[in-house]
Scaffold this motif. Structure first.
Motif, PDB file in Angstrom:
ATOM      1  N   GLN A 152       0.858  -1.185   0.000  1.00  0.00           N
ATOM      2  CA  GLN A 152       0.000   0.000   0.000  1.00  0.00           C
ATOM      3  C   GLN A 152       0.894   1.234   0.000  1.00  0.00           C
ATOM      4  O   GLN A 152       1.721   1.417   0.890  1.00  0.00           O
ATOM      5  CB  GLN A 152      -0.915   0.019   1.229  1.00  0.00           C
ATOM      6  N   ILE A 153       0.719   2.097  -0.994  1.00  0.00           N
ATOM      7  CA  ILE A 153       1.500   3.323  -1.132  1.00  0.00           C
ATOM      8  C   ILE A 153       0.548   4.515  -1.038  1.00  0.00           C
ATOM      9  O   ILE A 153      -0.391   4.630  -1.841  1.00  0.00           O
ATOM     10  CB  ILE A 153       2.261   3.380  -2.469  1.00  0.00           C
ATOM     11  N   LEU A 154       0.783   5.392  -0.065  1.00  0.00           N
ATOM     12  CA  LEU A 154       0.001   6.614   0.082  1.00  0.00           C
ATOM     13  C   LEU A 154       0.906   7.804  -0.197  1.00  0.00           C
ATOM     14  O   LEU A 154       1.979   7.934   0.399  1.00  0.00           O
ATOM     15  CB  LEU A 154      -0.583   6.716   1.490  1.00  0.00           C
ATOM     16  N   LEU A 155       0.451   8.697  -1.098  1.00  0.00           N
ATOM     17  CA  LEU A 155       1.284   9.794  -1.561  1.00  0.00           C
ATOM     18  C   LEU A 155       0.601  11.139  -1.351  1.00  0.00           C
ATOM     19  O   LEU A 155      -0.633  11.235  -1.331  1.00  0.00           O
ATOM     20  CB  LEU A 155       1.595   9.623  -3.054  1.00  0.00           C
ATOM     21  N   ASN A 156       1.434  12.166  -1.226  1.00  0.00           N
ATOM     22  CA  ASN A 156       0.922  13.527  -1.216  1.00  0.00           C
ATOM     23  C   ASN A 156       0.127  13.770  -2.496  1.00  0.00           C
ATOM     24  O   ASN A 156       0.552  13.385  -3.592  1.00  0.00           O
ATOM     25  CB  ASN A 156       2.101  14.499  -1.116  1.00  0.00           C
ATOM     26  N   GLU A 157      -1.026  14.394  -2.391  1.00  0.00           N
ATOM     27  CA  GLU A 157      -1.918  14.540  -3.543  1.00  0.00           C
ATOM     28  C   GLU A 157      -1.340  15.422  -4.642  1.00  0.00           C
ATOM     29  O   GLU A 157      -1.806  15.383  -5.790  1.00  0.00           O
ATOM     30  CB  GLU A 157      -3.269  15.121  -3.096  1.00  0.00           C
ATOM     31  N   ASN A 158      -0.298  16.207  -4.326  1.00  0.00           N
ATOM     32  CA  ASN A 158       0.314  17.068  -5.337  1.00  0.00           C
ATOM     33  C   ASN A 158       1.409  16.365  -6.129  1.00  0.00           C
ATOM     34  O   ASN A 158       1.951  16.933  -7.075  1.00  0.00           O
ATOM     35  CB  ASN A 158       0.893  18.318  -4.667  1.00  0.00           C
ATOM     36  N   VAL A 159       1.753  15.143  -5.730  1.00  0.00           N
ATOM     37  CA  VAL A 159       2.760  14.367  -6.463  1.00  0.00           C
ATOM     38  C   VAL A 159       2.189  13.913  -7.804  1.00  0.00           C
ATOM     39  O   VAL A 159       1.015  13.554  -7.910  1.00  0.00           O
ATOM     40  CB  VAL A 159       3.201  13.149  -5.625  1.00  0.00           C
ATOM     41  N   GLU A 160       3.024  13.928  -8.842  1.00  0.00           N
ATOM     42  CA  GLU A 160       2.619  13.435 -10.154  1.00  0.00           C
ATOM     43  C   GLU A 160       3.505  12.242 -10.516  1.00  0.00           C
ATOM     44  O   GLU A 160       4.599  12.393 -11.051  1.00  0.00           O
ATOM     45  CB  GLU A 160       2.723  14.541 -11.198  1.00  0.00           C
ATOM     46  N   PRO A 161       3.041  11.033 -10.202  1.00  0.00           N
ATOM     47  CA  PRO A 161       3.900   9.844 -10.347  1.00  0.00           C
ATOM     48  C   PRO A 161       3.895   9.259 -11.751  1.00  0.00           C
ATOM     49  O   PRO A 161       2.936   9.396 -12.520  1.00  0.00           O
ATOM     50  CB  PRO A 161       3.265   8.869  -9.357  1.00  0.00           C
ATOM     51  N   SER A 162       5.000   8.582 -12.054  1.00  0.00           N
ATOM     52  CA  SER A 162       5.110   7.724 -13.225  1.00  0.00           C
ATOM     53  C   SER A 162       5.764   6.427 -12.751  1.00  0.00           C
ATOM     54  O   SER A 162       6.483   6.413 -11.758  1.00  0.00           O
ATOM     55  CB  SER A 162       5.971   8.369 -14.315  1.00  0.00           C
ATOM     56  N   GLY A 163       5.517   5.336 -13.458  1.00  0.00           N
ATOM     57  CA  GLY A 163       6.164   4.110 -13.014  1.00  0.00           C
ATOM     58  C   GLY A 163       5.518   2.841 -13.504  1.00  0.00           C
ATOM     59  O   GLY A 163       4.833   2.826 -14.539  1.00  0.00           O
ATOM     60  N   GLU A 164       5.709   1.771 -12.707  1.00  0.00           N
ATOM     61  CA  GLU A 164       5.284   0.436 -13.096  1.00  0.00           C
ATOM     62  C   GLU A 164       4.859  -0.345 -11.859  1.00  0.00           C
ATOM     63  O   GLU A 164       5.565  -0.366 -10.852  1.00  0.00           O
ATOM     64  CB  GLU A 164       6.439  -0.263 -13.799  1.00  0.00           C
ATOM     65  N   LEU A 165       3.710  -1.005 -11.953  1.00  0.00           N
ATOM     66  CA  LEU A 165       3.176  -1.835 -10.879  1.00  0.00           C
ATOM     67  C   LEU A 165       2.963  -3.242 -11.424  1.00  0.00           C
ATOM     68  O   LEU A 165       2.321  -3.411 -12.459  1.00  0.00           O
ATOM     69  CB  LEU A 165       1.850  -1.267 -10.357  1.00  0.00           C
ATOM     70  N   LYS A 166       3.484  -4.262 -10.709  1.00  0.00           N
ATOM     71  CA  LYS A 166       3.388  -5.636 -11.205  1.00  0.00           C
ATOM     72  C   LYS A 166       2.992  -6.596 -10.091  1.00  0.00           C
ATOM     73  O   LYS A 166       3.471  -6.479  -8.966  1.00  0.00           O
ATOM     74  CB  LYS A 166       4.729  -6.099 -11.796  1.00  0.00           C
ATOM     75  N   THR A 167       2.135  -7.554 -10.414  1.00  0.00           N
ATOM     76  CA  THR A 167       1.800  -8.652  -9.499  1.00  0.00           C
ATOM     77  C   THR A 167       1.404  -9.865 -10.320  1.00  0.00           C
ATOM     78  O   THR A 167       0.876  -9.732 -11.434  1.00  0.00           O
ATOM     79  CB  THR A 167       0.670  -8.266  -8.537  1.00  0.00           C
ATOM     80  N   ASN A 168       1.633 -11.037  -9.782  1.00  0.00           N
ATOM     81  CA  ASN A 168       1.249 -12.262 -10.478  1.00  0.00           C
ATOM     82  C   ASN A 168      -0.182 -12.680 -10.169  1.00  0.00           C
ATOM     83  O   ASN A 168      -0.949 -13.038 -11.056  1.00  0.00           O
ATOM     84  CB  ASN A 168       2.206 -13.393 -10.119  1.00  0.00           C
ATOM     85  N   LEU A 169      -0.543 -12.648  -8.882  1.00  0.00           N
ATOM     86  CA  LEU A 169      -1.836 -13.211  -8.475  1.00  0.00           C
ATOM     87  C   LEU A 169      -2.785 -12.194  -7.839  1.00  0.00           C
ATOM     88  O   LEU A 169      -3.952 -12.493  -7.647  1.00  0.00           O
ATOM     89  CB  LEU A 169      -1.603 -14.359  -7.480  1.00  0.00           C
ATOM     90  N   GLY A 170      -2.293 -11.022  -7.469  1.00  0.00           N
ATOM     91  CA  GLY A 170      -3.141 -10.043  -6.789  1.00  0.00           C
ATOM     92  C   GLY A 170      -3.788  -9.063  -7.743  1.00  0.00           C
ATOM     93  O   GLY A 170      -3.731  -9.210  -8.969  1.00  0.00           O
ATOM     94  N   ASN A 171      -4.409  -8.032  -7.163  1.00  0.00           N
ATOM     95  CA  ASN A 171      -5.038  -6.974  -7.938  1.00  0.00           C
ATOM     96  C   ASN A 171      -4.194  -5.708  -7.871  1.00  0.00           C
ATOM     97  O   ASN A 171      -3.415  -5.504  -6.943  1.00  0.00           O
ATOM     98  CB  ASN A 171      -6.442  -6.674  -7.406  1.00  0.00           C
ATOM     99  N   ILE A 172      -4.372  -4.831  -8.852  1.00  0.00           N
ATOM    100  CA  ILE A 172      -3.680  -3.551  -8.888  1.00  0.00           C
ATOM    101  C   ILE A 172      -4.698  -2.431  -8.948  1.00  0.00           C
ATOM    102  O   ILE A 172      -5.577  -2.427  -9.824  1.00  0.00           O
ATOM    103  CB  ILE A 172      -2.726  -3.449 -10.099  1.00  0.00           C
ATOM    104  N   ASP A 173      -4.590  -1.484  -8.022  1.00  0.00           N
ATOM    105  CA  ASP A 173      -5.460  -0.307  -8.014  1.00  0.00           C
ATOM    106  C   ASP A 173      -4.595   0.939  -7.856  1.00  0.00           C
ATOM    107  O   ASP A 173      -3.825   1.050  -6.897  1.00  0.00           O
ATOM    108  CB  ASP A 173      -6.467  -0.367  -6.852  1.00  0.00           C
ATOM    109  N   ILE A 174      -4.717   1.871  -8.784  1.00  0.00           N
ATOM    110  CA  ILE A 174      -4.042   3.158  -8.673  1.00  0.00           C
ATOM    111  C   ILE A 174      -5.094   4.248  -8.845  1.00  0.00           C
ATOM    112  O   ILE A 174      -5.689   4.392  -9.911  1.00  0.00           O
ATOM    113  CB  ILE A 174      -2.879   3.302  -9.682  1.00  0.00           C
ATOM    114  N   ASN A 175      -5.331   4.965  -7.785  1.00  0.00           N
ATOM    115  CA  ASN A 175      -6.415   5.945  -7.743  1.00  0.00           C
ATOM    116  C   ASN A 175      -5.842   7.361  -7.724  1.00  0.00           C
ATOM    117  O   ASN A 175      -5.985   8.100  -6.752  1.00  0.00           O
ATOM    118  CB  ASN A 175      -7.293   5.705  -6.515  1.00  0.00           C
ATOM    119  N   PHE A 176      -5.157   7.718  -8.809  1.00  0.00           N
ATOM    120  CA  PHE A 176      -4.507   9.017  -8.880  1.00  0.00           C
ATOM    121  C   PHE A 176      -4.980   9.768 -10.125  1.00  0.00           C
ATOM    122  O   PHE A 176      -5.031   9.194 -11.221  1.00  0.00           O
ATOM    123  CB  PHE A 176      -2.982   8.856  -8.939  1.00  0.00           C
ATOM    124  N   ASP A 177      -5.318  11.041  -9.950  1.00  0.00           N
ATOM    125  CA  ASP A 177      -5.664  11.881 -11.094  1.00  0.00           C
ATOM    126  C   ASP A 177      -4.379  12.348 -11.775  1.00  0.00           C
ATOM    127  O   ASP A 177      -3.303  12.355 -11.186  1.00  0.00           O
ATOM    128  CB  ASP A 177      -6.477  13.097 -10.641  1.00  0.00           C
TER     129      ASP A 177
END
Length: 365
Positions: free
Chosen positions: A292-317
């Motif tokens: 679980q990653i919680l970020l300052n709302e003013n951050v503008e992230p780029s990157g990569e999220l990977k999992t084999n068996l779980g779910n991925i949720d990214i809730n960022f505008d």
């Protein structure tokens, strides 16, 4: 090759403690046995391999070779312990306080084989070291005191505070009070024991324990390296430019203001909260649990999220997906910020079997 075998033996013993199959005191006995065997050019590993071969040869007659192998290993180790007469039924408590007045300290260096370490800063200019010791295989109080003081070392020289307790048959829990100041380096090395520190500032942090938790609150520094073989790591309410935290078995929790984080655990969850909008890089990796990653709302992230068996949720505008792979055995999301504001956050997160959640802090207030 022998050193590799010795390390494997130590890991096997730690795993037994973790699984509840042997006690801490029994583990210490086994570790002492390993060293004794090394001196005699013998190897506990050879005994293990012998028992494994024996178990395999009898596999057709035994349905639980693993269990047989384990008990054979314990029996062999007990025989070795009897040879050198280990006895943890008797121990003597020895307590002592070291006190130094008005000495300048720039660096802290602590090495404890068996025991915990707690470090506090206080508003006094003096240094206080409280030692709560337990001397095993001893009945006489005076002899226990002699062994205790022979087994520990404390000094302050050239701005370096050094404390060590390296005797495996002496358990030393240490509480260290040091003046509130900015230190150049705080280094702690423990074999079996927890580490706790609060309200401390140091340019460099290096904290390692083989078996124990690491807990830090209100820590400040430029570089921090925290590592344990078996235990959780918690660094909260802290301000550290570069933070590395790694454990084989345990949860990692970080909370505060950071520039770069590198978090790794084999078996445990990762909870990362970066409160500042200047964080530049977060790498988080676990094998068997979630992230679980919680970020300052003013951050503008780029990157990569990977999992084999779980779910991925990214809730960022303010981001768009460059890849959204949803295969049965592998899920992957790559994303970019719309504005690419500099410095942007690079976020790399991986879990083999768990889920990944990335969202702004405001969603959790």
């Amino acid at each position: 090759m022998r050193m590799m075998g010795l390390e494997q033996d130590k890991k096997r013993i730690l795993q037994m403690v973790k699984d509840g199959k042997i006690s801490i005191d029994e583990a210490l006995s086994l570790l002492e046995t390993l060293e004794e065997a090394e001196k005699k050019k013998e190897s506990i590993q050879q005994l293990i391999l012998y028992d494994e071969a024996k178990a395999e040869s009898n596999e057709s007659n035994h349905t639980s070779s693993t269990k047989t192998n384990f008990f054979n290993f314990i029996n062999k180790a007990i025989e070795k312990m009897k040879e050198i007469e280990f006895d943890f039924h008797h121990s003597v408590d020895v307590n002592h306080v070291f006190y130094e007045k008005m000495l300048d300290i720039n660096e802290i260096n602590v090495d404890i084989t068996h025991g915990s370490l707690t470090i506090y800063s206080w508003d006094q200019a003096d240094t206080r070291v409280e030692c709560m010791g337990k001397v095993y295989r001893e009945k006489d109080k005076e002899e226990a005191k002699r062994k205790f003081f022979e087994g520990i070392s404390f000094r302050i020289e050239n701005g370096i505070l050094s404390f060590s307790s390296k005797q495996k048959l002496i358990k030393t829990d240490v509480v260290l009070y040091i003046p509130s100041a900015q230190y150049e380096k705080i280094k702690a090395k423990l074999f079996h024991g927890h580490m706790k520190c609060e309200k401390l500032t140091a340019e460099e942090w290096e904290v390692k324990t083989t078996n124990g938790h690491i807990e830090g609150r209100d820590l400040k520094g430029r570089n921090g390296e925290f590592e344990t073989g078996n235990g959780r790591i918690s660094i909260i309410q802290s301000d550290m430019k570069n933070l590395e935290a790694e454990t084989v078995n345990g949860t990692i929790r970080t909370e505060g203001e950071f520039q770069e984080l590198d978090l790794k655990t084999m078996s445990g969850k990762i909870f990362c909260t970066a409160q500042n909008d200047t964080v530049e890089k977060i790498c988080a990796k676990t094998v068997t649990s979630s992230v679980q990653i919680l970020l300052n709302e003013n951050v503008e992230p780029s990157g990569e999220l990977k999992t084999n068996l779980g779910n991925i949720d990214i809730n960022f505008d303010g981001i768009y997906l460059t890849e959204d792979k949803k295969d049965f055995a592998q899920k992957k999301i790559s994303f970019q910020s719309f504005t690419q504001k500099q410095p942007s956050l690079l976020l790399l997160v991986e879990s083999k079997t768990g889920s990944i959640l990335v969202e702004p802090l405001k969603n959790n207030w």
